[in-house]
Design a protein around this motif. Sequence first.
Motif, mmCIF file in Angstrom:
data_model
loop_
_atom_site.group_PDB
_atom_site.id
_atom_site.type_symbol
_atom_site.label_atom_id
_atom_site.label_comp_id
_atom_site.label_asym_id
_atom_site.label_seq_id
_atom_site.Cartn_x
_atom_site.Cartn_y
_atom_site.Cartn_z
ATOM 1 N N PRO A 1 0.814 -1.220 0.000
ATOM 2 C CA PRO A 1 0.000 0.000 0.000
ATOM 3 C C PRO A 1 0.845 1.267 0.000
ATOM 4 O O PRO A 1 2.032 1.242 0.349
ATOM 5 C CB PRO A 1 -0.791 -0.121 1.303
ATOM 6 N N ILE A 2 0.196 2.368 -0.380
ATOM 7 C CA ILE A 2 0.812 3.697 -0.325
ATOM 8 C C ILE A 2 -0.123 4.588 0.483
ATOM 9 O O ILE A 2 -1.313 4.671 0.176
ATOM 10 C CB ILE A 2 1.009 4.303 -1.721
ATOM 11 N N GLY B 1 2.374 7.741 5.419
ATOM 12 C CA GLY B 1 3.656 7.087 5.177
ATOM 13 C C GLY B 1 4.573 7.929 4.317
ATOM 14 O O GLY B 1 5.779 8.013 4.562
ATOM 15 N N MET B 2 3.996 8.585 3.297
ATOM 16 C CA MET B 2 4.800 9.443 2.431
ATOM 17 C C MET B 2 5.332 10.657 3.195
ATOM 18 O O MET B 2 6.488 11.058 3.007
ATOM 19 C CB MET B 2 3.965 9.895 1.220
ATOM 20 N N MET B 3 4.499 11.239 4.053
ATOM 21 C CA MET B 3 4.954 12.391 4.834
ATOM 22 C C MET B 3 6.066 11.981 5.808
ATOM 23 O O MET B 3 7.043 12.719 5.993
ATOM 24 C CB MET B 3 3.781 12.995 5.598
ATOM 25 N N ALA B 4 5.916 10.805 6.408
ATOM 26 C CA ALA B 4 6.951 10.323 7.331
ATOM 27 C C ALA B 4 8.264 10.081 6.581
ATOM 28 O O ALA B 4 9.345 10.438 7.063
ATOM 29 C CB ALA B 4 6.479 9.047 8.015
ATOM 30 N N ASP B 5 8.166 9.495 5.394
ATOM 31 C CA ASP B 5 9.369 9.250 4.592
ATOM 32 C C ASP B 5 9.990 10.561 4.119
ATOM 33 O O ASP B 5 11.219 10.684 4.054
ATOM 34 C CB ASP B 5 9.028 8.383 3.376
ATOM 35 N N TYR C 1 10.472 -1.309 -0.711
ATOM 36 C CA TYR C 1 10.373 0.095 -1.097
ATOM 37 C C TYR C 1 9.675 0.875 0.014
ATOM 38 O O TYR C 1 8.705 0.379 0.606
ATOM 39 C CB TYR C 1 9.561 0.262 -2.386
ATOM 40 N N ASN C 2 10.136 2.098 0.266
ATOM 41 C CA ASN C 2 9.386 2.968 1.168
ATOM 42 C C ASN C 2 8.226 3.596 0.402
ATOM 43 O O ASN C 2 8.063 3.370 -0.802
ATOM 44 C CB ASN C 2 10.311 4.026 1.785
ATOM 45 N N HIS C 3 7.417 4.384 1.095
ATOM 46 C CA HIS C 3 6.204 4.924 0.472
ATOM 47 C C HIS C 3 6.514 5.868 -0.687
ATOM 48 O O HIS C 3 5.795 5.883 -1.699
ATOM 49 C CB HIS C 3 5.348 5.634 1.534
ATOM 50 N N ILE C 4 7.570 6.662 -0.576
ATOM 51 C CA ILE C 4 7.931 7.566 -1.661
ATOM 52 C C ILE C 4 8.367 6.781 -2.887
ATOM 53 O O ILE C 4 7.964 7.090 -4.021
ATOM 54 C CB ILE C 4 9.044 8.534 -1.210
ATOM 55 N N ARG D 1 7.469 3.740 -3.670
ATOM 56 C CA ARG D 1 6.280 3.096 -4.231
ATOM 57 C C ARG D 1 5.492 4.071 -5.093
ATOM 58 O O ARG D 1 5.060 3.737 -6.205
ATOM 59 C CB ARG D 1 5.398 2.556 -3.109
ATOM 60 N N ALA D 2 5.297 5.292 -4.571
ATOM 61 C CA ALA D 2 4.550 6.297 -5.324
ATOM 62 C C ALA D 2 5.249 6.646 -6.637
ATOM 63 O O ALA D 2 4.602 6.763 -7.692
ATOM 64 C CB ALA D 2 4.362 7.554 -4.475
ATOM 65 N N LEU D 3 6.570 6.798 -6.585
ATOM 66 C CA LEU D 3 7.327 7.128 -7.799
ATOM 67 C C LEU D 3 7.218 6.019 -8.838
ATOM 68 O O LEU D 3 7.065 6.288 -10.036
ATOM 69 C CB LEU D 3 8.791 7.387 -7.451
ATOM 70 N N TYR D 4 7.306 4.775 -8.388
ATOM 71 C CA TYR D 4 7.210 3.657 -9.328
ATOM 72 C C TYR D 4 5.817 3.563 -9.939
ATOM 73 O O TYR D 4 5.675 3.306 -11.139
ATOM 74 C CB TYR D 4 7.581 2.346 -8.634
ATOM 75 N N VAL D 5 4.788 3.766 -9.134
ATOM 76 C CA VAL D 5 3.426 3.704 -9.663
ATOM 77 C C VAL D 5 3.193 4.832 -10.665
ATOM 78 O O VAL D 5 2.625 4.621 -11.752
ATOM 79 C CB VAL D 5 2.398 3.777 -8.513
ATOM 80 N N ILE D 6 3.641 6.048 -10.334
ATOM 81 C CA ILE D 6 3.492 7.177 -11.263
ATOM 82 C C ILE D 6 4.246 6.907 -12.553
ATOM 83 O O ILE D 6 3.751 7.199 -13.658
ATOM 84 C CB ILE D 6 3.998 8.478 -10.593
ATOM 85 N N THR D 7 5.434 6.322 -12.443
ATOM 86 C CA THR D 7 6.225 6.027 -13.637
ATOM 87 C C THR D 7 5.552 4.960 -14.491
ATOM 88 O O THR D 7 5.568 5.041 -15.727
ATOM 89 C CB THR D 7 7.642 5.567 -13.240
ATOM 90 N N LEU D 8 4.945 3.960 -13.850
ATOM 91 C CA LEU D 8 4.213 2.946 -14.612
ATOM 92 C C LEU D 8 3.043 3.570 -15.375
ATOM 93 O O LEU D 8 2.789 3.233 -16.538
ATOM 94 C CB LEU D 8 3.708 1.847 -13.680
#
Length: 204
Positions: A91-92, A96-100, A116-119, A121-128
């Motif tokens: 999950p994202i 979690g993103m703010m903590a990271d 992967y940390n939350h940041i 994960r978010a970067l990979y999902v956006i890139t996909l």
Amino acid sequence: MTDTDPIYSGLARTLHWANAIATLGLISSGWAIFNAAAFYPITFPSWATLGGYLTGALRWHFLFMWVFLCSVLGMVALRLIARRGGPRLFPISANGMMADLRATLALRLKHDAGAYNHIQRALYVITLLACVLSVASGMALWKPVQFQSIADAMGGYEMARRVHFWVMCGISGFVLVHVAMVALVPSSLGRMLFGARLAQREHM
């Protein structure tokens, strides 16, 4: 007790490096294509382009397009079917993103092997998602008659060119961040090259 713990399978590593080579090939040949028919007042240096002028650049672009598409589909299949291919992307959470982010700014962000940390994960999902948009806009440019509906959804052929360009810029930015993170955590390169990491030793 073994000296190593496997993280990435041979297939996952092969797909990763095929995708990396294809991405660099698409970016450099795409720059050559842009130079031949620019819609912004910029020019990419010739040493950073692939294929020379338009015809040669298009040939390289189409070649790397198929390598890119096959590698992405292979990585998605590896995750969905074999439940392998890399750390989890979900999950994202916003918390979690703010903590990271706070840990990153304080230079205290941990990087656990195989996770992967939350940041990230978010970067990979956006890139996909950017990859999906890149393929869609590329199809509209490649076959504007057959895929006219895709071009129309983006505002027309010329707008599809701009969407393709800016998606490329976003993917290029991800590549730079990815390389920078590898430089900060060089052990990650070893895991992607050899698929294993040194096991943690307990100290008495």
